[in-house]
Motif scaffolding. Structure first.
Motif, PDB file in Angstrom:
ATOM      1  N   GLN A 144      -2.208   5.324   1.569  1.00 13.30           N
ATOM      2  CA  GLN A 144      -2.282   6.774   1.381  1.00 13.30           C
ATOM      3  C   GLN A 144      -1.266   7.145   0.322  1.00 13.30           C
ATOM      4  OE1 GLN A 144      -2.829   9.474   4.757  1.00 13.30           O
ATOM      5  NE2 GLN A 144      -1.078  10.654   3.994  1.00 13.30           N
ATOM      6  N   THR A 145      -1.764   7.682  -0.786  1.00 11.64           N
ATOM      7  CA  THR A 145      -0.901   7.993  -1.910  1.00 11.64           C
ATOM      8  C   THR A 145      -0.337   9.405  -1.801  1.00 11.64           C
ATOM      9  OG1 THR A 145      -2.787   8.761  -3.213  1.00 11.64           O
ATOM     10  CG2 THR A 145      -2.183   6.440  -3.407  1.00 11.64           C
ATOM     11  N   GLY A 146       0.766   9.622  -2.498  1.00  6.60           N
ATOM     12  CA  GLY A 146       1.419  10.929  -2.506  1.00  6.60           C
ATOM     13  C   GLY A 146       2.776  10.797  -3.154  1.00  6.60           C
ATOM     14  N   ALA A 147       3.659  11.733  -2.891  1.00  4.11           N
ATOM     15  CA  ALA A 147       5.026  11.636  -3.410  1.00  4.11           C
ATOM     16  C   ALA A 147       5.661  10.330  -2.950  1.00  4.11           C
ATOM     17  CB  ALA A 147       5.839  12.828  -2.938  1.00  4.11           C
ATOM     18  N   VAL A 148       5.313   9.914  -1.728  1.00  2.00           N
ATOM     19  CA  VAL A 148       5.653   8.593  -1.212  1.00  2.00           C
ATOM     20  C   VAL A 148       4.339   7.912  -0.870  1.00  2.00           C
ATOM     21  CG1 VAL A 148       6.782   7.314   0.645  1.00  2.00           C
ATOM     22  CG2 VAL A 148       7.894   9.335  -0.323  1.00  2.00           C
ATOM     23  N   ASP A 149       4.142   6.696  -1.332  1.00  2.00           N
ATOM     24  CA  ASP A 149       2.923   5.954  -1.011  1.00  2.00           C
ATOM     25  C   ASP A 149       3.140   5.194   0.293  1.00  2.00           C
ATOM     26  OD1 ASP A 149       1.621   6.762  -3.339  1.00  2.00           O
ATOM     27  OD2 ASP A 149       2.454   5.099  -4.503  1.00  2.00           O
ATOM     28  N   SER A 150       2.214   5.376   1.241  1.00  2.00           N
ATOM     29  CA  SER A 150       2.322   4.735   2.549  1.00  2.00           C
ATOM     30  C   SER A 150       1.253   3.657   2.675  1.00  2.00           C
ATOM     31  CB  SER A 150       2.148   5.764   3.657  1.00  2.00           C
ATOM     32  OG  SER A 150       3.163   6.749   3.587  1.00  2.00           O
ATOM     33  N   LEU A 151       1.672   2.442   2.992  1.00  2.00           N
ATOM     34  CA  LEU A 151       0.770   1.303   3.116  1.00  2.00           C
ATOM     35  C   LEU A 151       0.847   0.776   4.546  1.00  2.00           C
ATOM     36  CD1 LEU A 151       2.365   1.261   0.202  1.00  2.00           C
ATOM     37  CD2 LEU A 151       1.118  -0.871  -0.113  1.00  2.00           C
ATOM     38  N   SER A 152      -0.309   0.418   5.108  1.00  2.00           N
ATOM     39  CA  SER A 152      -0.291  -0.115   6.462  1.00  2.00           C
ATOM     40  C   SER A 152      -1.425  -1.112   6.662  1.00  2.00           C
ATOM     41  CB  SER A 152      -0.401   1.008   7.493  1.00  2.00           C
ATOM     42  OG  SER A 152      -1.578   1.762   7.313  1.00  2.00           O
ATOM     43  N   ASP A 153      -1.101  -2.185   7.380  1.00  2.00           N
ATOM     44  CA  ASP A 153      -2.111  -3.114   7.857  1.00  2.00           C
ATOM     45  C   ASP A 153      -1.843  -3.364   9.335  1.00  2.00           C
ATOM     46  OD1 ASP A 153       0.019  -4.914   7.909  1.00  2.00           O
ATOM     47  OD2 ASP A 153      -0.692  -6.108   6.203  1.00  2.00           O
ATOM     48  N   VAL A 154      -2.423  -4.394   9.880  1.00  2.00           N
ATOM     49  CA  VAL A 154      -2.287  -4.633  11.315  1.00  2.00           C
ATOM     50  C   VAL A 154      -0.836  -4.847  11.717  1.00  2.00           C
ATOM     51  CG1 VAL A 154      -2.903  -6.224  13.171  1.00  2.00           C
ATOM     52  CG2 VAL A 154      -4.622  -5.575  11.481  1.00  2.00           C
ATOM     53  N   ASP A 155      -0.054  -5.472  10.862  1.00  2.00           N
ATOM     54  CA  ASP A 155       1.297  -5.897  11.219  1.00  2.00           C
ATOM     55  C   ASP A 155       2.420  -5.098  10.573  1.00  2.00           C
ATOM     56  OD1 ASP A 155       0.359  -8.210  12.726  1.00  2.00           O
ATOM     57  OD2 ASP A 155      -0.167  -9.074  10.779  1.00  2.00           O
ATOM     58  N   ARG A 156       2.128  -4.387   9.478  1.00  2.00           N
ATOM     59  CA  ARG A 156       3.218  -3.840   8.676  1.00  2.00           C
ATOM     60  C   ARG A 156       2.957  -2.403   8.250  1.00  2.00           C
ATOM     61  NH1 ARG A 156       2.577  -8.766   4.545  1.00  2.00           N
ATOM     62  NH2 ARG A 156       0.441  -8.324   5.226  1.00  2.00           N
ATOM     63  N   LYS A 157       4.030  -1.634   8.143  1.00  2.00           N
ATOM     64  CA  LYS A 157       4.001  -0.295   7.564  1.00  2.00           C
ATOM     65  C   LYS A 157       5.094  -0.241   6.503  1.00  2.00           C
ATOM     66  CE  LYS A 157       2.179   2.123  11.605  1.00  2.00           C
ATOM     67  NZ  LYS A 157       2.395   3.216  12.594  1.00  2.00           N
ATOM     68  N   VAL A 158       4.693   0.142   5.296  1.00  2.00           N
ATOM     69  CA  VAL A 158       5.597   0.103   4.148  1.00  2.00           C
ATOM     70  C   VAL A 158       5.461   1.398   3.379  1.00  2.00           C
ATOM     71  CG1 VAL A 158       6.057  -1.055   1.937  1.00  2.00           C
ATOM     72  CG2 VAL A 158       5.506  -2.413   3.968  1.00  2.00           C
TER      73      VAL A 158
END
Length: 246
Positions: A144-158
């Motif tokens: 999910q893009t934005g001022a901060v880009d949020s990335l997530s999969d089964v194991d990780r949130k970055v």
């Protein structure tokens, strides 16, 4: 084995790999931003191709290392070509990313975005409104893009905190980042590490470019120059990568 989290060092290493291997990235791209996207992929060391010709798409996807799909300018002919490209990429085990641009505007576009998300993309990437209507993306990496880009999969949130507000004033910076992510996926099979590294590279480059820009026009040029000239030490000094670890 515990999944690895992205780091500035990993981003610098992957940028060097992209520059050394020069991966081919095929772009089924928003027609408004094709040149900017091609220029940006070239600037970081990749080799872009852009055709959406039905009679050529099989040959081009077969020769590519990764595929990026953007729904920005969509019609029935382009839908058909995208379906062909995805079938070939999946058959040949090639990574691909889909950006469901404006799927929150149009029911038919949303239906197509859902269709693609069920075809096992490596990554689904969109803004907050787009990702809200996309919902579940199966086993794909969700960005999910934005001022901060949020990335997530089964194991990780970055979270990638790098970037600059001028990126939102130039049409195609998001489309370009999808192409750069594809280039990084061509050299790194872990979609999280590839995408987080690519977004770090684009975000740091944007911050550097903004120092030399007086507005959107000069920023666009400075951004391409920054991607081309980016050094490992720039990434190590300026990367802002956050993650949640259990």
């Amino acid at each position: 084995m515990m999944a690895s989290f992205p780091t500035a060092e990993k981003a610098a290493d992957l940028l060097a790999l992209v520059r050394g291997r020069r991966p081919r990235v095929h772009c089924l791209m928003n027609t408004v931003v094709q040149k900017f996207t091609a220029d940006g992929i070239t600037a970081i060391g990749g080799i872009p191709s852009m055709t959406s010709s039905e009679e050529e798409i099989e040959s081009f996807v077969t020769k590519t290392d990764a595929l990026t799909i953007n729904l920005g300018t969509l019609d029935e002919a382009r839908r058909k070509v995208i379906r062909i490209a995805v079938t070939i990429a999946n058959r040949q085990g090639k990574p691909w990313i889909v950006d469901p641009v404006h799927c929150d505007y149009s029911p038919s576009r949303l239906e197509f975005a859902h269709e693609l998300s069920r075809l096992h993309p490596s990554i689904v990437r969109g803004n907050a409104a787009e990702m809200a209507v996309i919902g579940d993306v199966g086993g794909a990496l969700r960005i999910q893009t934005g001022a901060v880009d949020s990335l997530s999969d089964v194991d990780r949130k970055v979270r990638i905190v790098n970037g600059h507000a001028l990126m939102a004033k130039v049409t195609g910076t998001g489309c370009l980042s999808g192409g750069i992510i594809a280039a990084f996926m061509a050299v790194e099979p872990d979609a999280m590490l590839a995408a987080a590294s690519a977004l770090t590279v684009t975000g740091v480059s944007a911050e550097i470019a903004a120092r030399h820009a007086s507005g959107p026009g000069s920023f666009e040029v400075a951004f391409l120059d920054a991607l081309f000239n980016l050094k490992s030490e720039d990434i190590l000094s300026h990367a802002r990568i956050e993650h949640d670890e259990d």
